[in-house]
Design a protein around this motif. Structure first.
Motif, PDB file in Angstrom:
ATOM      1  N   GLU A  22      90.321  71.183  55.989  1.00 12.86           N
ATOM      2  CA  GLU A  22      89.515  71.981  56.923  1.00 12.86           C
ATOM      3  C   GLU A  22      88.908  73.197  56.233  1.00 12.86           C
ATOM      4  O   GLU A  22      87.717  73.485  56.401  1.00 12.86           O
ATOM      5  CB  GLU A  22      90.357  72.409  58.124  1.00 12.86           C
ATOM      6  CG  GLU A  22      89.527  73.113  59.189  1.00 12.86           C
ATOM      7  CD  GLU A  22      90.270  73.277  60.503  1.00 12.86           C
ATOM      8  OE1 GLU A  22      89.652  73.796  61.451  1.00 12.86           O
ATOM      9  OE2 GLU A  22      91.446  72.888  60.605  1.00 12.86           O
ATOM     10  N   ARG A  81      80.294  73.934  53.786  1.00 12.37           N
ATOM     11  CA  ARG A  81      79.219  74.175  54.752  1.00 12.37           C
ATOM     12  C   ARG A  81      78.644  75.576  54.568  1.00 12.37           C
ATOM     13  O   ARG A  81      77.427  75.778  54.640  1.00 12.37           O
ATOM     14  CB  ARG A  81      79.747  73.971  56.172  1.00 12.37           C
ATOM     15  CG  ARG A  81      78.743  74.169  57.276  1.00 12.37           C
ATOM     16  CD  ARG A  81      77.431  73.452  57.032  1.00 12.37           C
ATOM     17  NE  ARG A  81      77.466  72.064  57.378  1.00 12.37           N
ATOM     18  CZ  ARG A  81      76.615  71.159  56.889  1.00 12.37           C
ATOM     19  NH1 ARG A  81      75.680  71.497  56.033  1.00 12.37           N
ATOM     20  NH2 ARG A  81      76.698  69.908  57.242  1.00 12.37           N
ATOM     21  N   ASP A 115      88.353  66.409  63.724  1.00  8.41           N
ATOM     22  CA  ASP A 115      87.261  66.933  64.555  1.00  8.41           C
ATOM     23  C   ASP A 115      86.440  67.963  63.799  1.00  8.41           C
ATOM     24  O   ASP A 115      85.220  68.051  63.967  1.00  8.41           O
ATOM     25  CB  ASP A 115      87.820  67.566  65.832  1.00  8.41           C
ATOM     26  CG  ASP A 115      88.467  66.542  66.756  1.00  8.41           C
ATOM     27  OD1 ASP A 115      88.341  65.319  66.480  1.00  8.41           O
ATOM     28  OD2 ASP A 115      89.115  66.951  67.736  1.00  8.41           O
ATOM     29  N   PHE A 116      87.096  68.754  62.943  1.00 10.15           N
ATOM     30  CA  PHE A 116      86.386  69.798  62.201  1.00 10.15           C
ATOM     31  C   PHE A 116      85.336  69.215  61.265  1.00 10.15           C
ATOM     32  O   PHE A 116      84.306  69.844  61.029  1.00 10.15           O
ATOM     33  CB  PHE A 116      87.376  70.667  61.414  1.00 10.15           C
ATOM     34  CG  PHE A 116      88.233  69.905  60.434  1.00 10.15           C
ATOM     35  CD1 PHE A 116      87.814  69.705  59.133  1.00 10.15           C
ATOM     36  CD2 PHE A 116      89.467  69.404  60.824  1.00 10.15           C
ATOM     37  CE1 PHE A 116      88.601  69.009  58.229  1.00 10.15           C
ATOM     38  CE2 PHE A 116      90.267  68.708  59.925  1.00 10.15           C
ATOM     39  CZ  PHE A 116      89.838  68.501  58.629  1.00 10.15           C
ATOM     40  N   ARG A 169      82.375  68.349  63.591  1.00  9.78           N
ATOM     41  CA  ARG A 169      81.710  69.580  64.061  1.00  9.78           C
ATOM     42  C   ARG A 169      80.760  70.137  63.000  1.00  9.78           C
ATOM     43  O   ARG A 169      79.676  70.585  63.317  1.00  9.78           O
ATOM     44  CB  ARG A 169      82.758  70.649  64.407  1.00  9.78           C
ATOM     45  CG  ARG A 169      83.370  70.523  65.777  1.00  9.78           C
ATOM     46  CD  ARG A 169      84.086  71.790  66.203  1.00  9.78           C
ATOM     47  NE  ARG A 169      85.087  72.241  65.259  1.00  9.78           N
ATOM     48  CZ  ARG A 169      86.350  71.840  65.254  1.00  9.78           C
ATOM     49  NH1 ARG A 169      86.776  70.961  66.158  1.00  9.78           N
ATOM     50  NH2 ARG A 169      87.207  72.308  64.373  1.00  9.78           N
ATOM     51  N   GLN A 170      81.191  70.115  61.758  1.00 11.59           N
ATOM     52  CA  GLN A 170      80.406  70.755  60.709  1.00 11.59           C
ATOM     53  C   GLN A 170      79.359  69.858  60.071  1.00 11.59           C
ATOM     54  O   GLN A 170      78.356  70.361  59.566  1.00 11.59           O
ATOM     55  CB  GLN A 170      81.348  71.305  59.631  1.00 11.59           C
ATOM     56  CG  GLN A 170      82.251  72.401  60.176  1.00 11.59           C
ATOM     57  CD  GLN A 170      83.053  73.055  59.084  1.00 11.59           C
ATOM     58  OE1 GLN A 170      82.502  73.591  58.139  1.00 11.59           O
ATOM     59  NE2 GLN A 170      84.364  73.020  59.220  1.00 11.59           N
ATOM     60  N   ARG A 226      78.256  66.425  61.382  1.00  9.92           N
ATOM     61  CA  ARG A 226      77.694  65.280  62.107  1.00  9.92           C
ATOM     62  C   ARG A 226      76.172  65.294  62.170  1.00  9.92           C
ATOM     63  O   ARG A 226      75.544  64.240  62.295  1.00  9.92           O
ATOM     64  CB  ARG A 226      78.288  65.172  63.505  1.00  9.92           C
ATOM     65  CG  ARG A 226      77.847  66.254  64.474  1.00  9.92           C
ATOM     66  CD  ARG A 226      78.455  66.049  65.852  1.00  9.92           C
ATOM     67  NE  ARG A 226      78.059  67.081  66.782  1.00  9.92           N
ATOM     68  CZ  ARG A 226      78.729  68.192  66.994  1.00  9.92           C
ATOM     69  NH1 ARG A 226      79.847  68.417  66.336  1.00  9.92           N
ATOM     70  NH2 ARG A 226      78.291  69.080  67.869  1.00  9.92           N
ATOM     71  N   HIS A 227      75.547  66.470  62.096  1.00  8.87           N
ATOM     72  CA  HIS A 227      74.092  66.534  62.189  1.00  8.87           C
ATOM     73  C   HIS A 227      73.399  66.273  60.858  1.00  8.87           C
ATOM     74  O   HIS A 227      72.207  65.961  60.838  1.00  8.87           O
ATOM     75  CB  HIS A 227      73.649  67.898  62.728  1.00  8.87           C
ATOM     76  CG  HIS A 227      74.160  68.180  64.109  1.00  8.87           C
ATOM     77  ND1 HIS A 227      73.837  67.387  65.194  1.00  8.87           N
ATOM     78  CD2 HIS A 227      74.996  69.143  64.577  1.00  8.87           C
ATOM     79  CE1 HIS A 227      74.435  67.860  66.280  1.00  8.87           C
ATOM     80  NE2 HIS A 227      75.152  68.917  65.930  1.00  8.87           N
TER      81      HIS A 227
END
Length: 198
Positions: free
Chosen positions: A121, A128, A171-172, A175-176, A178-179
């Protein structure tokens, strides 16, 4: 235990033009030595186990493109990433395991250091932050430390099971990334994640 050989490096380099390789745990150099046989202009790797690092340096003595650093995972990212232009794709090999029990280093669990929790994480957050607009390829091993699944090497051993059940997820990552990236799980060995630019 995961291995970089699991992945088609030539295909990834051809598809994404990665010119720099950066890994966050050298061990005795197996993965960086394998990466050095491909077309990377520079290779960086970090290790804090002196014995393992010395072995890796001996094995890679004939590869001047490879720089092996005595550094933590987080420190190697802070040191190297500002030197690589954002438009130059990096192929990352991130180790999601605890820091080196095979090399007599600290372990999680009773008497261990809670700061040495599974590192993924914090590494993903650092990537990012330091490479927000990059088109990097990110490969991760040790997925089973973060979530259950049909892993070829079985479930994570109980003594290594540091994360509470409600923290055992990725999930982290979504969140960071996926786009910007396609994220694929792979249950071979002890589990992998592959993040490739969209």
């Amino acid at each position: 235990m995961g291995t970089l050989r699991h992945f088609d490096l030539k295909g990834l380099l051809d598809a994404y033009q990665c010119q720099v390789y950066l890994e966050t745990l050298t061990g005795t150099g197996d993965n960086v030595l394998h990466a050095a046989s491909f077309g990377f202009e520079r290779l960086f790797s970090a290790e804090t186990a002196t014995e393992a690092l010395n072995q890796a340096r001996a094995r890679l003595a004939g590869v001047p493109r490879a720089q092996l650093l005595y550094a933590t995972r987080e420190d190697v990212l802070k040191a190297v990433l500002p030197l690589v232009p954002a438009q130059l794709p990096i192929l990352f090999w991130l180790d999601g395991h605890e820091p080196g029990p095979a090399y007599h280093q600290a372990k999680y669990g009773p008497g261990g250091n809670d700061a040495l929790r599974p590192p993924l994480e914090s590494l993903m957050a650092q990537l990012r932050q330091l490479r927000p607009r990059s088109r990097d390829v990110i490969l991760v091993n040790g997925l089973r430390a973060y979530e259950d699944g049909p892993y070829a090497d079985g479930a994570v051993p109980v003594p290594e099971h540091k994360l509470a059940f409600y923290d055992r997820n990725i999930d982290f990552v979504f969140r960071q990334f996926r786009h910007t990236h396609t994220i694929v799980r792979d249950y071979a060995d002890d589990g992998y994640l592959a993040l490739t630019p969209r």
